[in-house]
Design a protein around this motif. Structure first.
Motif, mmCIF file in Angstrom:
data_model
loop_
_atom_site.group_PDB
_atom_site.id
_atom_site.type_symbol
_atom_site.label_atom_id
_atom_site.label_comp_id
_atom_site.label_asym_id
_atom_site.label_seq_id
_atom_site.Cartn_x
_atom_site.Cartn_y
_atom_site.Cartn_z
ATOM 1 N N GLU A 30 36.979 46.079 42.045
ATOM 2 C CA GLU A 30 37.805 44.884 42.234
ATOM 3 C C GLU A 30 39.051 45.119 43.080
ATOM 4 O OE1 GLU A 30 36.744 41.940 41.399
ATOM 5 O OE2 GLU A 30 34.973 42.771 40.433
ATOM 6 N N ARG A 31 39.601 46.314 43.022
ATOM 7 C CA ARG A 31 40.834 46.654 43.754
ATOM 8 C C ARG A 31 42.013 45.754 43.371
ATOM 9 N NH1 ARG A 31 38.897 50.267 47.990
ATOM 10 N NH2 ARG A 31 36.879 50.810 47.123
ATOM 11 N N ASN A 32 41.967 45.234 42.131
ATOM 12 C CA ASN A 32 42.984 44.309 41.645
ATOM 13 C C ASN A 32 43.001 44.404 40.121
ATOM 14 O OD1 ASN A 32 43.512 41.465 40.443
ATOM 15 N ND2 ASN A 32 44.455 41.374 42.475
ATOM 16 N N VAL A 33 44.174 44.607 39.543
ATOM 17 C CA VAL A 33 44.279 44.802 38.098
ATOM 18 C C VAL A 33 43.826 43.558 37.331
ATOM 19 C CG1 VAL A 33 45.861 45.291 36.177
ATOM 20 C CG2 VAL A 33 46.110 46.535 38.331
ATOM 21 N N SER A 34 44.246 42.379 37.753
ATOM 22 C CA SER A 34 43.881 41.154 37.034
ATOM 23 C C SER A 34 42.380 40.890 37.079
ATOM 24 C CB SER A 34 44.634 39.951 37.599
ATOM 25 O OG SER A 34 46.017 40.108 37.374
ATOM 26 N N ARG A 35 41.772 41.070 38.246
ATOM 27 C CA ARG A 35 40.314 40.862 38.351
ATOM 28 C C ARG A 35 39.545 41.922 37.573
ATOM 29 N NH1 ARG A 35 41.391 39.788 43.983
ATOM 30 N NH2 ARG A 35 40.431 41.790 44.487
ATOM 31 N N ALA A 36 40.022 43.166 37.622
ATOM 32 C CA ALA A 36 39.371 44.235 36.854
ATOM 33 C C ALA A 36 39.481 43.945 35.358
ATOM 34 C CB ALA A 36 39.988 45.585 37.193
ATOM 35 N N ALA A 37 40.612 43.421 34.939
ATOM 36 C CA ALA A 37 40.794 43.051 33.533
ATOM 37 C C ALA A 37 39.772 41.990 33.136
ATOM 38 C CB ALA A 37 42.212 42.539 33.299
ATOM 39 N N VAL A 39 36.838 41.344 34.494
ATOM 40 C CA VAL A 39 35.490 41.923 34.506
ATOM 41 C C VAL A 39 35.221 42.731 33.234
ATOM 42 C CG1 VAL A 39 34.085 43.703 35.659
ATOM 43 C CG2 VAL A 39 35.241 41.965 37.008
ATOM 44 N N THR A 40 36.230 43.398 32.736
ATOM 45 C CA THR A 40 36.067 44.246 31.550
ATOM 46 C C THR A 40 36.418 43.516 30.251
ATOM 47 O OG1 THR A 40 38.289 45.123 31.863
ATOM 48 C CG2 THR A 40 36.470 46.415 32.780
ATOM 49 N N SER A 41 36.744 42.241 30.359
ATOM 50 C CA SER A 41 37.122 41.424 29.195
ATOM 51 C C SER A 41 38.365 41.956 28.495
ATOM 52 C CB SER A 41 35.964 41.305 28.202
ATOM 53 O OG SER A 41 34.861 40.696 28.801
ATOM 54 N N LEU A 42 39.291 42.469 29.292
ATOM 55 C CA LEU A 42 40.582 42.908 28.774
ATOM 56 C C LEU A 42 41.657 41.954 29.274
ATOM 57 C CD1 LEU A 42 40.416 46.756 29.523
ATOM 58 C CD2 LEU A 42 40.183 45.660 27.294
ATOM 59 N N SER A 43 42.787 41.930 28.586
ATOM 60 C CA SER A 43 43.928 41.187 29.100
ATOM 61 C C SER A 43 44.528 42.001 30.249
ATOM 62 C CB SER A 43 44.975 40.977 28.007
ATOM 63 O OG SER A 43 45.534 42.224 27.632
ATOM 64 N N GLN A 44 45.324 41.362 31.077
ATOM 65 C CA GLN A 44 45.957 42.082 32.186
ATOM 66 C C GLN A 44 46.864 43.204 31.659
ATOM 67 O OE1 GLN A 44 49.297 42.185 33.443
ATOM 68 N NE2 GLN A 44 48.639 43.467 35.152
ATOM 69 N N PRO A 45 47.682 42.951 30.608
ATOM 70 C CA PRO A 45 48.502 44.047 30.080
ATOM 71 C C PRO A 45 47.660 45.201 29.516
ATOM 72 C CG PRO A 45 49.399 41.947 29.377
ATOM 73 C CD PRO A 45 48.058 41.657 30.006
ATOM 74 N N ALA A 46 46.531 44.872 28.869
ATOM 75 C CA ALA A 46 45.662 45.925 28.332
ATOM 76 C C ALA A 46 45.054 46.746 29.462
ATOM 77 C CB ALA A 46 44.571 45.330 27.458
ATOM 78 N N MET A 47 44.676 46.096 30.563
ATOM 79 C CA MET A 47 44.129 46.816 31.714
ATOM 80 C C MET A 47 45.196 47.720 32.320
ATOM 81 S SD MET A 47 41.808 47.720 33.816
ATOM 82 C CE MET A 47 40.392 46.677 33.676
ATOM 83 N N SER A 48 46.409 47.211 32.455
ATOM 84 C CA SER A 48 47.496 48.033 32.995
ATOM 85 C C SER A 48 47.741 49.250 32.120
ATOM 86 C CB SER A 48 48.785 47.211 33.111
ATOM 87 O OG SER A 48 48.642 46.227 34.096
#
Length: 98
Positions: A30-37, A39-48
């Motif tokens: 994804e090259r993007n934290v929000s989109r990767a979040a 895709v993985t069904s995580l919140s943006q803060p959890a992905m970060s």
């Protein structure tokens, strides 16, 4: 046979969170934290947070912010092939009928 990257220090599979492999794969795709979040069904803060833990485990930034998005470092480029293989093997094992 895939050549595995070498790290400055050895990682311990007993303490490494294997979910971080999914984080690496999603960030790479994804090259993007929000989109990767998403895709993985995580919140943006959890992905970060997961990305921060992955970076710490690998002793590398893995992805750096650029005008084109989050670009992978040389280590992320080395890791992605073996990570994709490992995830595919795990998926195949889990999907196999009992």
């Amino acid at each position: 046979p895939t050549t595995l990257p070498s790290f400055g220090k050895a990682m311990n599979i007993k303490t490494f969170d294997l979910n971080l492999l999914r984080v690496l794969a999603a960030m790479y795709a994804e090259r993007n934290v929000s989109r990767a979040a998403s895709v993985t069904s995580l919140s943006q803060p959890a992905m970060s947070n997961a990305l921060m833990r992955l970076r710490r485990a690998c002793s590398d930034q893995l992805f750096v912010r650029t005008t084109r998005g989050m670009e992978p470092t040389a280590l992320a480029e080395e890791l992605i092939g073996p990570v994709h293989q490992a995830l595919a093997i795990l998926q195949e094992c889990l999907e196999r009928p009992q």
